[in-house]
Design an enzyme around this catalytic site. Sequence first.
Site, mmCIF file in Angstrom:
data_model
loop_
_atom_site.group_PDB
_atom_site.id
_atom_site.type_symbol
_atom_site.label_atom_id
_atom_site.label_comp_id
_atom_site.label_asym_id
_atom_site.label_seq_id
_atom_site.Cartn_x
_atom_site.Cartn_y
_atom_site.Cartn_z
ATOM 1 N N HIS A 37 0.664 -1.183 -0.150
ATOM 2 C CA HIS A 37 -0.031 -0.077 -0.099
ATOM 3 C C HIS A 37 0.964 1.172 -0.092
ATOM 4 O O HIS A 37 0.708 2.312 -0.585
ATOM 5 C CB HIS A 37 -0.806 0.123 1.315
ATOM 6 C CG HIS A 37 -1.882 -1.108 1.260
ATOM 7 N ND1 HIS A 37 -1.929 -2.074 2.630
ATOM 8 C CD2 HIS A 37 -3.047 -1.134 0.440
ATOM 9 C CE1 HIS A 37 -2.835 -2.881 2.331
ATOM 10 N NE2 HIS A 37 -3.422 -2.417 1.206
ATOM 11 N N LYS A 149 -1.014 -7.579 -7.369
ATOM 12 C CA LYS A 149 -1.099 -8.804 -6.604
ATOM 13 C C LYS A 149 -2.413 -9.146 -6.710
ATOM 14 O O LYS A 149 -2.744 -10.540 -6.924
ATOM 15 C CB LYS A 149 -0.738 -8.885 -4.868
ATOM 16 C CG LYS A 149 -1.051 -10.150 -4.483
ATOM 17 C CD LYS A 149 -0.498 -9.946 -2.945
ATOM 18 C CE LYS A 149 -1.497 -9.527 -2.144
ATOM 19 N NZ LYS A 149 -2.549 -10.532 -1.800
#
Length: 289
Positions: A37, A149
């Site tokens: 993140h 991902k």
Amino acid sequence: MRVITTIKEMQAEIKKLKSQSKSIGFVPTMGFLHEGHLTLLNKARIENDSVVLSIFVNPLQFGPTEDFSTYPRDFARDQSLAECEGVDIIFYPSVEEMYPHSSSVRVIVQDRTDVMCGKSRPGHFDGVATVLTKLFTIVMPTRAYFGIKDAQQVAVVEGLISDFNFPIELIAVDIVREVDGLAKSSRNVNLLPEERSEAVVLYKSLTAAKNAIEGGERNPQTIKNLVSGIIHSETQGQIDYVEIYSYPQLKEIENLEGTCIIALAVKFSKVRLIDNIIITVRQEIGGEK
Ligand code: PAF
């Protein structure tokens, strides 16, 4: 950095930024931030005038037996990490704020959901697309950042942005891995210690697949068998799927050529992990070698 919890306040703030012609980089998350993140936030910071981070564990995208209640949450920690990354606004609504009544409209994703996580998590991508439609409408970002991902999510979001004509640039960012190769995920904290050691096999199996393809293997089934075999032999975790498709179309392929994804999901006792590699296989030109 401001923390905003209501949609009304968020819309007023966005209106202000738009009136100043500020570009808005948006990183939607479910919190419990990790380095993946932070990479998205860092990129958003570099590429935009303002950065908005949303933290919302979206109940709509969890199935009845999934980990909504145990999904890790730590707002204080997220807040200080966001501050360090130069986030301007954290949008942190409650479930009641986002879904005040039983909804009359839901977004249904029709393509690319019959495979991978879409197959094993029915309704998951409808939940993701519904919340993102709301978030995109509230935040009106210039650019939205997603980690590769969740490669199927990136493909679905691409479809959402294109079908609903959101004037948003989708930025897909590479997987960030631990030093031993495990893809960073908020869910990793729910691995038992022995499972954490075994979980390195996910990336190990994908690396073996990549090496085999680089060595000339072109049969998807042979690659899937190789990956499954390595996972079976090195962990107690249960394979949910090992799949290979064209990317981002997510269609079956007979031979590995063009851009393909090798994706897998493995269930551990309290957590299910996903990982993938996307590779581009050049077409072989000419006949005999
Ligand atoms: O990737 C996630 O964390 C979530 O699926 C998202 C995009 C924030 C939607 O809830």
